[in-house]
Motif scaffolding. Structure first.
Motif, PDB file in Angstrom:
ATOM      1  N   ASP A 145      43.993  49.052  20.140  1.00  0.00           N
ATOM      2  CA  ASP A 145      42.814  49.260  20.979  1.00  0.00           C
ATOM      3  C   ASP A 145      42.902  48.437  22.258  1.00  0.00           C
ATOM      4  OD1 ASP A 145      40.354  50.321  21.656  1.00  0.00           O
ATOM      5  OD2 ASP A 145      39.199  48.850  20.517  1.00  0.00           O
ATOM      6  N   GLU A 146      43.408  47.207  22.154  1.00  0.00           N
ATOM      7  CA  GLU A 146      43.591  46.376  23.339  1.00  0.00           C
ATOM      8  C   GLU A 146      44.725  46.907  24.210  1.00  0.00           C
ATOM      9  OE1 GLU A 146      41.339  44.457  23.952  1.00  0.00           O
ATOM     10  OE2 GLU A 146      40.477  43.850  22.042  1.00  0.00           O
ATOM     11  N   ASP A 147      45.735  47.456  23.606  1.00  0.00           N
ATOM     12  CA  ASP A 147      46.848  48.058  24.338  1.00  0.00           C
ATOM     13  C   ASP A 147      46.326  49.185  25.230  1.00  0.00           C
ATOM     14  OD1 ASP A 147      49.325  48.870  25.225  1.00  0.00           O
ATOM     15  OD2 ASP A 147      50.048  49.563  23.272  1.00  0.00           O
ATOM     16  N   PHE A 148      45.476  50.040  24.660  1.00  0.00           N
ATOM     17  CA  PHE A 148      44.924  51.125  25.465  1.00  0.00           C
ATOM     18  C   PHE A 148      44.028  50.588  26.577  1.00  0.00           C
ATOM     19  CE2 PHE A 148      41.564  54.040  26.648  1.00  0.00           C
ATOM     20  CZ  PHE A 148      42.293  55.160  27.009  1.00  0.00           C
ATOM     21  N   ALA A 149      43.155  49.624  26.247  1.00  0.00           N
ATOM     22  CA  ALA A 149      42.227  49.080  27.242  1.00  0.00           C
ATOM     23  C   ALA A 149      42.980  48.437  28.403  1.00  0.00           C
ATOM     24  CB  ALA A 149      41.291  48.070  26.590  1.00  0.00           C
ATOM     25  N   GLU A 150      44.046  47.723  28.104  1.00  0.00           N
ATOM     26  CA  GLU A 150      44.850  47.103  29.149  1.00  0.00           C
ATOM     27  C   GLU A 150      45.576  48.164  29.986  1.00  0.00           C
ATOM     28  OE1 GLU A 150      45.704  43.050  29.516  1.00  0.00           O
ATOM     29  OE2 GLU A 150      43.770  44.072  29.649  1.00  0.00           O
ATOM     30  N   THR A 151      46.066  49.186  29.337  1.00  0.00           N
ATOM     31  CA  THR A 151      46.751  50.266  30.050  1.00  0.00           C
ATOM     32  C   THR A 151      45.771  50.974  30.983  1.00  0.00           C
ATOM     33  OG1 THR A 151      48.234  50.573  28.157  1.00  0.00           O
ATOM     34  CG2 THR A 151      48.142  52.343  29.775  1.00  0.00           C
ATOM     35  N   PHE A 152      44.570  51.264  30.488  1.00  0.00           N
ATOM     36  CA  PHE A 152      43.530  51.900  31.302  1.00  0.00           C
ATOM     37  C   PHE A 152      43.195  51.015  32.501  1.00  0.00           C
ATOM     38  CE2 PHE A 152      39.193  52.763  32.568  1.00  0.00           C
ATOM     39  CZ  PHE A 152      39.080  54.146  32.496  1.00  0.00           C
ATOM     40  N   ALA A 153      43.078  49.704  32.285  1.00  0.00           N
ATOM     41  CA  ALA A 153      42.714  48.781  33.357  1.00  0.00           C
ATOM     42  C   ALA A 153      43.763  48.763  34.462  1.00  0.00           C
ATOM     43  CB  ALA A 153      42.501  47.387  32.787  1.00  0.00           C
ATOM     44  N   VAL A 154      45.037  48.742  34.078  1.00  0.00           N
ATOM     45  CA  VAL A 154      46.111  48.769  35.072  1.00  0.00           C
ATOM     46  C   VAL A 154      46.054  50.071  35.856  1.00  0.00           C
ATOM     47  CG1 VAL A 154      48.616  48.917  35.372  1.00  0.00           C
ATOM     48  CG2 VAL A 154      47.637  47.187  33.846  1.00  0.00           C
ATOM     49  N   TRP A 155      45.854  51.184  35.155  1.00  0.00           N
ATOM     50  CA  TRP A 155      45.757  52.498  35.803  1.00  0.00           C
ATOM     51  C   TRP A 155      44.578  52.546  36.772  1.00  0.00           C
ATOM     52  CZ3 TRP A 155      41.556  55.853  35.064  1.00  0.00           C
ATOM     53  CH2 TRP A 155      41.683  57.132  35.632  1.00  0.00           C
ATOM     54  N   LEU A 156      43.459  51.919  36.409  1.00  0.00           N
ATOM     55  CA  LEU A 156      42.236  51.979  37.217  1.00  0.00           C
ATOM     56  C   LEU A 156      42.284  51.053  38.426  1.00  0.00           C
ATOM     57  CD1 LEU A 156      39.302  53.063  37.440  1.00  0.00           C
ATOM     58  CD2 LEU A 156      38.594  51.118  36.013  1.00  0.00           C
ATOM     59  N   THR A 157      43.015  49.964  38.353  1.00  0.00           N
ATOM     60  CA  THR A 157      43.011  48.965  39.414  1.00  0.00           C
ATOM     61  C   THR A 157      43.509  49.544  40.734  1.00  0.00           C
ATOM     62  OG1 THR A 157      43.419  47.199  37.804  1.00  0.00           O
ATOM     63  CG2 THR A 157      43.873  46.701  40.119  1.00  0.00           C
ATOM     64  N   PRO A 158      42.702  49.457  41.788  1.00  0.00           N
ATOM     65  CA  PRO A 158      43.141  49.988  43.089  1.00  0.00           C
ATOM     66  C   PRO A 158      44.428  49.323  43.556  1.00  0.00           C
ATOM     67  CG  PRO A 158      40.783  49.494  43.113  1.00  0.00           C
ATOM     68  CD  PRO A 158      41.328  48.922  41.836  1.00  0.00           C
ATOM     69  N   GLU A 159      45.305  50.128  44.109  1.00  0.00           N
ATOM     70  CA  GLU A 159      46.566  49.650  44.686  1.00  0.00           C
ATOM     71  C   GLU A 159      47.458  48.936  43.674  1.00  0.00           C
ATOM     72  OE1 GLU A 159      45.764  47.392  48.202  1.00  0.00           O
ATOM     73  OE2 GLU A 159      44.527  48.952  49.101  1.00  0.00           O
ATOM     74  N   SER A 160      47.319  49.259  42.401  1.00  0.00           N
ATOM     75  CA  SER A 160      48.205  48.639  41.404  1.00  0.00           C
ATOM     76  C   SER A 160      49.618  49.194  41.485  1.00  0.00           C
ATOM     77  CB  SER A 160      47.654  48.861  39.996  1.00  0.00           C
ATOM     78  OG  SER A 160      47.678  50.240  39.643  1.00  0.00           O
ATOM     79  N   ASP A 161      49.751  50.399  42.077  1.00  0.00           N
ATOM     80  CA  ASP A 161      51.068  51.024  42.245  1.00  0.00           C
ATOM     81  C   ASP A 161      51.836  51.044  40.931  1.00  0.00           C
ATOM     82  OD1 ASP A 161      53.121  52.294  43.548  1.00  0.00           O
ATOM     83  OD2 ASP A 161      53.939  50.477  44.489  1.00  0.00           O
ATOM     84  N   TRP A 162      51.120  51.433  39.865  1.00  0.00           N
ATOM     85  CA  TRP A 162      51.731  51.375  38.526  1.00  0.00           C
ATOM     86  C   TRP A 162      52.973  52.251  38.361  1.00  0.00           C
ATOM     87  CZ3 TRP A 162      51.716  56.038  36.073  1.00  0.00           C
ATOM     88  CH2 TRP A 162      50.738  56.971  36.429  1.00  0.00           C
ATOM     89  N   PRO A 163      53.099  53.430  39.005  1.00  0.00           N
ATOM     90  CA  PRO A 163      54.339  54.200  38.800  1.00  0.00           C
ATOM     91  C   PRO A 163      55.588  53.430  39.233  1.00  0.00           C
ATOM     92  CG  PRO A 163      52.633  55.582  39.776  1.00  0.00           C
ATOM     93  CD  PRO A 163      52.142  54.165  39.862  1.00  0.00           C
ATOM     94  N   ARG A 164      55.463  52.660  40.330  1.00  0.00           N
ATOM     95  CA  ARG A 164      56.614  51.896  40.797  1.00  0.00           C
ATOM     96  C   ARG A 164      56.814  50.635  39.956  1.00  0.00           C
ATOM     97  NH1 ARG A 164      57.318  47.349  43.088  1.00  0.00           N
ATOM     98  NH2 ARG A 164      55.074  47.090  43.402  1.00  0.00           N
ATOM     99  N   ARG A 165      55.716  49.891  39.719  1.00  0.00           N
ATOM    100  CA  ARG A 165      55.836  48.618  39.018  1.00  0.00           C
ATOM    101  C   ARG A 165      56.377  48.796  37.608  1.00  0.00           C
ATOM    102  NH1 ARG A 165      51.096  44.087  37.833  1.00  0.00           N
ATOM    103  NH2 ARG A 165      52.443  42.686  36.636  1.00  0.00           N
ATOM    104  N   TYR A 166      55.970  49.861  36.935  1.00  0.00           N
ATOM    105  CA  TYR A 166      56.374  50.049  35.541  1.00  0.00           C
ATOM    106  C   TYR A 166      57.494  51.087  35.378  1.00  0.00           C
ATOM    107  CZ  TYR A 166      52.427  47.122  34.294  1.00  0.00           C
ATOM    108  OH  TYR A 166      51.567  46.057  34.162  1.00  0.00           O
ATOM    109  N   ALA A 167      58.145  51.421  36.462  1.00  0.00           N
ATOM    110  CA  ALA A 167      59.255  52.378  36.394  1.00  0.00           C
ATOM    111  C   ALA A 167      60.339  51.847  35.452  1.00  0.00           C
ATOM    112  CB  ALA A 167      59.838  52.600  37.784  1.00  0.00           C
TER     113      ALA A 167
END
Length: 323
Positions: A145-167
Motif C-alpha cells: 500500500d505504501e509502495d503504491f502511495a509513493e509511486t502515485f506521489a512521484v507521478w503527481l509531483t510537478p516537474e518530477s520528470d519520472w520517465p527520465r529519472r526512472y528509466a
C-alpha cells in the motif's frame, strides 16, 4: 493551552496555511486530469489515510502557530516541501481506496498483496530500483500500500520528470501503471463515495490535552541510547583552542538538516535519528567539547558520517554499538 483538551481549542483547517497546500494538491490532481477525485482533508493526530477510506488526515499542530512551535521543539516541524510531499503520498492512498484498485489482479501483481502484515520496523534494501523514492526512509518498501502511495506521489509531483529519472528501473512499470490507470479513471466517479468516507480520530473528538498528547507520543528509549559511543566524539571535537564554539550549540543549529538527511538515506525512523543527535549533543556538553569556527564545514561532514554509521549499526544490529 497545555492543559486544555485538543477538541476544545477550536482548531480548523479553513483559514490556515494548510488550506493553501490542500488547494495546491487539488490543482495538481486537476492538472493530471483527475476531475472526479477530490479527497477530503481533515485535522487529526497524524498524517494518515484511514484504512480503505478515501480521506486524508493532517496533524492538528499544523493548524495553530503556537502548537506548531511546540511540535518544532519536540519533533521538528514539516516545512512547505514536506507538507506537500505528505499530501501527495496520502492522496495516493485515497486514490487507491476510492477506486478500490488494491483488489485488482494487476495491482497485486505489481505491488503485492494488500493484506500483507504491516510492520512498523522494516529493513529496506537501500537503492533498490524496484521502488521509487519520495518521502524519507525508503518508505515504498514498507508495504504494498505504501509502495503504491509513493509511486502515485512521484507521478503527481510537478516537474518530477519520472520517465527520465526512472528509466531502466523496474519501478518504471509501476509509474506507467499509475499514469495509465489515472487516464482511464479521469472522468469516472470513485467506486467509494468520497463524501461518506469515515474519518479516524478527527480533531473535534480528541479528548486528550496537548500535554498528554506529547507525553504519549514521545518515546522512551533510554536503554537504547545508553550505548551511544562517547570516546569517538573527542576525535571530532576539541577541548581547547582559539575562536571556539560549543559543540552542543553547533549540533543544535544543524540538527534538523542532519536528521532529515540521515533519515532519508538510511531508512531509520526519524524519532530514533533525532534522539541520537540529541544524545550526541548532550554528551558533547557534558564533556565540554567545542568546534573551531574555522573548521565548522569539515566538522559537519565528520558528524554526519559518524551519525550515519551509528544509524546503520542500529538498522542492521538493533543497537548503536556491538552487543
Amino acid at each position: 493551552m497545555l492543559s486544555r483538551p485538543i477538541r476544545d481549542l477550536g482548531l480548523r483547517l479553513e483559514g490556515t496555511m494548510l488550506e493553501k497546500y490542500v488547494q495546491q494538491l487539488y490543482s495538481e490532481l486537476a492538472a493530471k486530469g483527475l476531475s472526479r477525485f477530490r479527497p477530503g482533508v481533515y485535522l487529526s493526530d497524524e498524517w494518515a489515510c484511514p484504512d480503505r477510506e478515501p480521506v486524508i488526515g493532517v496533524p492538528f499542530y499544523l493548524a495553530d502557530p503556537k502548537i506548531a512551535e511546540l511540535e518544532k521543539a519536540i519533533n521538528d516541524l514539516e516545512d512547505e516541501r514536506e507538507i506537500l510531499m505528505y499530501l501527495r503520498h496520502e492522496a495516493g492512498h485515497a486514490f487507491n481506496y476510492a477506486y478500490v484498485l488494491f483488489e485488482t489482479k494487476e495491482w497485486m501483481d505489481l505491488f503485492g498483496p494488500f493484506d500483507r502484515p504491516y510492520l512498523e520496523d522494516y529493513q529496506p534494501v537501500p537503492f533498490s530500483r524496484k521502488y521509487v523514492r519520495h518521502i524519507a526512509g525508503w518508505y515504498a518498501q514498507k508495504h504494498p500500500d505504501e509502495d503504491f502511495a509513493e509511486t502515485f506521489a512521484v507521478w503527481l509531483t510537478p516537474e518530477s520528470d519520472w520517465p527520465r529519472r526512472y528509466a531502466g528501473w523496474p519501478a518504471l512499470r509501476k509509474l506507467k501503471y499509475v499514469d495509465r490507470i489515472a487516464r482511464e479513471l479521469a472522468a469516472t466517479p470513485p467506486r467509494k463515495a468520497l463524501e461518506v468516507a469515515v474519518r479516524e480520530l478527527p480533531v473535534e473528538e480528541m479528548g486528550t490535552t496537548i500535554e498528554q498528547f506529547y507525553r504519549e507520543h514521545v518515546s522512551d528509549e533510554a536503554a537504547l541510547f545508553a550505548d551511544v559511543p562517547v570516546a569517538e566524539l573527542e576525535d571530532i571535537f576539541v577541548r581547547k583552542g582559539e575562536d571556539l564554539r560549543p559543540a552542543s550549540a553547533f549540533l543544535l543549529e544543524h540538527r534538523k538538516a542532519i536528521v532529515d538527511k540521515i533519515t532519508y538515506w538510511t531508512g531509520v525512523r526519524r524519532a530514533v535519528v533525532r534522539k541520537l543527535i540529541e544524545t550526541l549533543g548532550r554528551r558533547t556538553r557534558e564533556l565540554e567539547l567545542f568546534v573551531p569556527r574555522t573548521r565548522e564545514a569539515q566538522t559537519l561532514v565528520e558528524v554526519v558520517a559518524f551519525a550515519t554509521t551509528l544509524a546503520m549499526n542500529y538498522l542492521t544490529r538493533g543497537g548503536f554499538t556491538e552487543r
